[in-house]
Scaffold this motif. Structure first.
Motif, PDB file in Angstrom:
ATOM      1  N   ALA A   3       0.810  -1.217   0.000  1.00 53.24           N
ATOM      2  CA  ALA A   3       0.000   0.000   0.000  1.00 53.24           C
ATOM      3  C   ALA A   3       0.843   1.266   0.000  1.00 53.24           C
ATOM      4  CB  ALA A   3      -0.949  -0.005   1.195  1.00 53.24           C
ATOM      5  N   SER A   4       1.901   1.322   0.812  1.00 50.73           N
ATOM      6  CA  SER A   4       2.716   2.539   0.856  1.00 50.73           C
ATOM      7  C   SER A   4       3.516   2.692  -0.441  1.00 50.73           C
ATOM      8  CB  SER A   4       3.650   2.551   2.072  1.00 50.73           C
ATOM      9  OG  SER A   4       4.751   1.669   1.924  1.00 50.73           O
ATOM     10  N   HIS A   5       3.952   1.573  -1.000  1.00 46.87           N
ATOM     11  CA  HIS A   5       4.674   1.615  -2.276  1.00 46.87           C
ATOM     12  C   HIS A   5       3.744   2.134  -3.384  1.00 46.87           C
ATOM     13  CE1 HIS A   5       7.951   0.101  -5.008  1.00 46.87           C
ATOM     14  NE2 HIS A   5       6.947   0.151  -5.872  1.00 46.87           N
ATOM     15  N   GLN A   6       2.509   1.665  -3.382  1.00 47.10           N
ATOM     16  CA  GLN A   6       1.557   2.111  -4.391  1.00 47.10           C
ATOM     17  C   GLN A   6       1.188   3.578  -4.214  1.00 47.10           C
ATOM     18  OE1 GLN A   6       0.953   0.957  -7.070  1.00 47.10           O
ATOM     19  NE2 GLN A   6       0.334  -1.163  -7.134  1.00 47.10           N
ATOM     20  N   LEU A   7       1.134   4.032  -2.967  1.00 44.42           N
ATOM     21  CA  LEU A   7       0.852   5.451  -2.736  1.00 44.42           C
ATOM     22  C   LEU A   7       2.003   6.303  -3.252  1.00 44.42           C
ATOM     23  CD1 LEU A   7      -1.245   7.379  -1.524  1.00 44.42           C
ATOM     24  CD2 LEU A   7       0.034   7.299   0.623  1.00 44.42           C
ATOM     25  N   ASP A  49     -10.547  19.960 -15.035  1.00 41.77           N
ATOM     26  CA  ASP A  49      -9.259  20.652 -15.080  1.00 41.77           C
ATOM     27  C   ASP A  49      -8.285  19.786 -15.865  1.00 41.77           C
ATOM     28  OD1 ASP A  49      -6.829  21.887 -14.683  1.00 41.77           O
ATOM     29  OD2 ASP A  49      -6.820  21.682 -12.502  1.00 41.77           O
ATOM     30  N   THR A  50      -7.923  20.217 -17.044  1.00 42.97           N
ATOM     31  CA  THR A  50      -7.076  19.406 -17.931  1.00 42.97           C
ATOM     32  C   THR A  50      -5.608  19.823 -17.923  1.00 42.97           C
ATOM     33  OG1 THR A  50      -7.592  20.852 -19.807  1.00 42.97           O
ATOM     34  CG2 THR A  50      -9.001  18.914 -19.472  1.00 42.97           C
ATOM     35  N   THR A  51      -5.249  20.849 -17.164  1.00 45.82           N
ATOM     36  CA  THR A  51      -3.851  21.281 -17.102  1.00 45.82           C
ATOM     37  C   THR A  51      -3.215  21.054 -15.732  1.00 45.82           C
ATOM     38  OG1 THR A  51      -4.404  23.559 -16.485  1.00 45.82           O
ATOM     39  CG2 THR A  51      -4.270  23.049 -18.853  1.00 45.82           C
ATOM     40  N   GLY A  52      -4.028  21.047 -14.676  1.00 52.76           N
ATOM     41  CA  GLY A  52      -3.474  20.862 -13.333  1.00 52.76           C
ATOM     42  C   GLY A  52      -2.457  21.921 -12.974  1.00 52.76           C
ATOM     43  N   SER A  53      -2.718  23.159 -13.375  1.00 56.30           N
ATOM     44  CA  SER A  53      -1.743  24.241 -13.183  1.00 56.30           C
ATOM     45  C   SER A  53      -1.432  24.492 -11.707  1.00 56.30           C
ATOM     46  CB  SER A  53      -2.243  25.530 -13.836  1.00 56.30           C
ATOM     47  OG  SER A  53      -3.510  25.908 -13.312  1.00 56.30           O
ATOM     48  N   SER A  54      -2.357  24.160 -10.829  1.00 52.84           N
ATOM     49  CA  SER A  54      -2.140  24.385  -9.395  1.00 52.84           C
ATOM     50  C   SER A  54      -1.768  23.094  -8.669  1.00 52.84           C
ATOM     51  CB  SER A  54      -3.404  24.976  -8.759  1.00 52.84           C
ATOM     52  OG  SER A  54      -4.510  24.099  -8.908  1.00 52.84           O
ATOM     53  N   TYR A  55      -1.424  22.057  -9.437  1.00 46.22           N
ATOM     54  CA  TYR A  55      -1.107  20.761  -8.846  1.00 46.22           C
ATOM     55  C   TYR A  55       0.104  20.838  -7.911  1.00 46.22           C
ATOM     56  CZ  TYR A  55       1.119  16.204  -8.404  1.00 46.22           C
ATOM     57  OH  TYR A  55       1.735  15.090  -7.896  1.00 46.22           O
ATOM     58  N   LYS A  56      -0.040  20.196  -6.755  1.00 46.97           N
ATOM     59  CA  LYS A  56       1.060  20.060  -5.808  1.00 46.97           C
ATOM     60  C   LYS A  56       1.124  18.609  -5.336  1.00 46.97           C
ATOM     61  CE  LYS A  56       0.964  24.823  -4.078  1.00 46.97           C
ATOM     62  NZ  LYS A  56       0.811  25.701  -2.881  1.00 46.97           N
ATOM     63  N   PRO A  57       2.286  17.985  -5.445  1.00 50.79           N
ATOM     64  CA  PRO A  57       2.394  16.588  -5.010  1.00 50.79           C
ATOM     65  C   PRO A  57       2.246  16.454  -3.495  1.00 50.79           C
ATOM     66  CG  PRO A  57       4.557  17.477  -5.519  1.00 50.79           C
ATOM     67  CD  PRO A  57       3.561  18.524  -5.948  1.00 50.79           C
ATOM     68  N   GLU A  58       1.912  15.261  -3.074  1.00 50.03           N
ATOM     69  CA  GLU A  58       1.796  14.972  -1.647  1.00 50.03           C
ATOM     70  C   GLU A  58       3.135  14.479  -1.108  1.00 50.03           C
ATOM     71  OE1 GLU A  58      -1.551  12.705  -0.516  1.00 50.03           O
ATOM     72  OE2 GLU A  58      -2.963  13.909  -1.684  1.00 50.03           O
ATOM     73  N   THR A  59       3.228  14.409   0.211  1.00 52.91           N
ATOM     74  CA  THR A  59       4.410  13.822   0.851  1.00 52.91           C
ATOM     75  C   THR A  59       4.044  12.417   1.299  1.00 52.91           C
ATOM     76  OG1 THR A  59       5.176  15.989   1.631  1.00 52.91           O
ATOM     77  CG2 THR A  59       6.057  14.036   2.738  1.00 52.91           C
ATOM     78  N   VAL A  60       4.775  11.433   0.806  1.00 54.88           N
ATOM     79  CA  VAL A  60       4.462  10.034   1.086  1.00 54.88           C
ATOM     80  C   VAL A  60       5.552   9.433   1.960  1.00 54.88           C
ATOM     81  CG1 VAL A  60       4.081   7.758   0.079  1.00 54.88           C
ATOM     82  CG2 VAL A  60       3.211   9.807  -1.075  1.00 54.88           C
ATOM     83  N   THR A  61       5.136   8.742   2.995  1.00 60.61           N
ATOM     84  CA  THR A  61       6.074   8.038   3.871  1.00 60.61           C
ATOM     85  C   THR A  61       6.047   6.549   3.530  1.00 60.61           C
ATOM     86  OG1 THR A  61       5.699   9.617   5.680  1.00 60.61           O
ATOM     87  CG2 THR A  61       6.666   7.485   6.250  1.00 60.61           C
ATOM     88  N   LEU A  62       7.181   6.054   3.084  1.00 60.38           N
ATOM     89  CA  LEU A  62       7.283   4.640   2.729  1.00 60.38           C
ATOM     90  C   LEU A  62       7.500   3.773   3.975  1.00 60.38           C
ATOM     91  CD1 LEU A  62       9.488   5.010  -0.445  1.00 60.38           C
ATOM     92  CD2 LEU A  62       7.198   4.000  -0.404  1.00 60.38           C
ATOM     93  N   GLU A  63       6.930   2.593   3.946  1.00 58.30           N
ATOM     94  CA  GLU A  63       7.123   1.622   5.015  1.00 58.30           C
ATOM     95  C   GLU A  63       8.124   0.557   4.565  1.00 58.30           C
ATOM     96  OE1 GLU A  63       5.763   2.086   7.910  1.00 58.30           O
ATOM     97  OE2 GLU A  63       4.431   3.749   7.325  1.00 58.30           O
ATOM     98  N   ALA A  64       8.681  -0.163   5.508  1.00 61.34           N
ATOM     99  CA  ALA A  64       9.648  -1.209   5.170  1.00 61.34           C
ATOM    100  C   ALA A  64       9.021  -2.191   4.180  1.00 61.34           C
ATOM    101  CB  ALA A  64      10.086  -1.946   6.439  1.00 61.34           C
TER     102      ALA A  64
END
Length: 365
Positions: free
Chosen positions: A272-276, A347-362
């Motif tokens: 799940a964390s890898h997929q996120l 919205d087809t350009t995502g001009s205000s898009y900001k990525p999320e912060t993802v924490t990976l698990e072992a």
């Protein structure tokens, strides 16, 4: 979910023509196993976007022995997802396929090394043990080294790398090929034996071929060239398919965790964390899309073609022996699809898009 070898192609718009309320059967061939790399298509299916467009879409899972553009060319699928260089090589060999939507606007390929190797540019690979996957995945790396003045056959020690990061983690190679959405996450999911904690990005350097100027276009939607020329029902279907697919990608941009869950539910073997992480990184390859998602940028296309013609691999071969003809790509269908989506308020350009912060698990759990 069936494999391509078990599938048969749809019959264009005939079903819908005889029954206005019926859905047109459409088969989409992926280039790899179920994962967030293809989340937009699964989301379009899950959210009913394909159905709303009058399409009954079956997604055919990819795998080691499946060449998606060949499946398309053999009329065993209506559309296929494939990297541009590989698809163009198949096209030069006779496959009648056309890029109708360039979903990934940027390359996701990296060359990763431990910090203490001091490899921050392609030039720093000189004298190093350099891992690469081969099979047509290595051309950005080879183009980067060539641009830096290195002879890939003499100035580095090339090592055939498996599709994982074990050789890097064991110290068998100095730099490893990785997709930012998959193998790079694998090293961040691994434990540092010196600390007992997971590695972090600070432990590594990563050469990004977008920065080096040798990036090549990757995941695109490919369609049947002959049908695009002669079949009006297929032409209309292609616009609908692209529009619904891009709407799925817009959904995944705005609903990262939900799309992760959709892919997991579809049978992904990754954690799940890898997929996120993968979903978040895939979004970065698509958004923002200044000219509209799926639009094929001429400069990026020309760069990909030039590298495919000029860069030699370890065997001295290039991807292409000549430039592809004008039917190799078209923006006609994606332009119509984007117009439909804009009219629907997507919205087809995502001009205000900001990525999320993802924490990976072992292990990516």
């Amino acid at each position: 979910m069936g494999l391509a070898a078990c599938s048969t192609t749809s019959s264009g718009g005939d079903t819908a023509a005889t029954d206005p309320g019926a859905l047109t059967d459409v088969k989409l061939q992926l280039q790899w196993f179920t994962q967030a790399q293809f989340a937009g298509y699964f989301a379009a299916l899950d959210q009913g976007y394909y159905k709303d467009a009058g399409l009954d879409v079956t997604i055919l899972e990819g795998g080691v022995d499946i060449v998606p553009q060949t499946v398309l060319a053999q009329n065993k699928a209506d559309y296929a997802i494939a990297w541009v260089p590989k698809a163009l090589a198949s096209r030069e060999a006779g496959a009648g396929i056309t890029d109708v939507a360039q979903v990934f606007q940027r390359s996701g390929t990296l060359q990763v090394s431990f910090k203490d190797k001091n490899i921050t540019t392609a030039a720093d690979l000189k004298g190093k043990k350099v891992g690469n996957w081969g099979f047509g995945n290595e051309y950005e790396l080879f183009a980067g080294m060539t641009k830096a003045g290195l002879n890939p056959g003499k100035d580095v020690k090339l090592v055939q790398q498996q599709f994982d990061m074990n050789a890097l983690l064991k110290g068998d190679i100095d730099a490893a090929q990785a997709m930012i959405y998959n193998e790079y996450a694998q090293v961040l999911e691994a434990k540092n034996p010196k600390t007992g904690k997971l590695y972090t990005a600070d432990d590594f350097n990563a050469i990004n071929w977008n920065d080096e100027g040798t990036a090549m276009l990757q995941d695109a939607i490919w369609a049947n060239t002959e049908k695009l020329k002669s079949d009006s029902a297929y032409q209309d279907q292609t616009v609908k398919f692209i529009a619904a697919s891009l709407k799925g990608w817009a959904y995944c941009r705005d609903n990262v965790e939900k799309c992760r869950d959709i892919v997991v539910a579809k049978g992904s073997k990754l954690g799940a964390s890898h997929q996120l992480w993968q979903m978040n990184e895939i979004n970065k390859l698509i958004w923002p899309a200044t000219n509209g998602a799926g639009t094929i940028d001429t400069a990026a296309w020309d760069q990909t073609v030039k590298i495919a013609q000029d860069t030699k691999n370890a065997e001295g071969k290039t991807v292409l022996t000549k430039a592809p003809d004008a039917d190799a790509y078209t923006n006609d269908y994606v332009t119509k699809a984007l117009a439909e989506l804009k009219a629907d308020g997507v919205d087809t350009t995502g001009s205000s898009y900001k990525p999320e912060t993802v924490t990976l698990e072992a292990g990516g759990a």
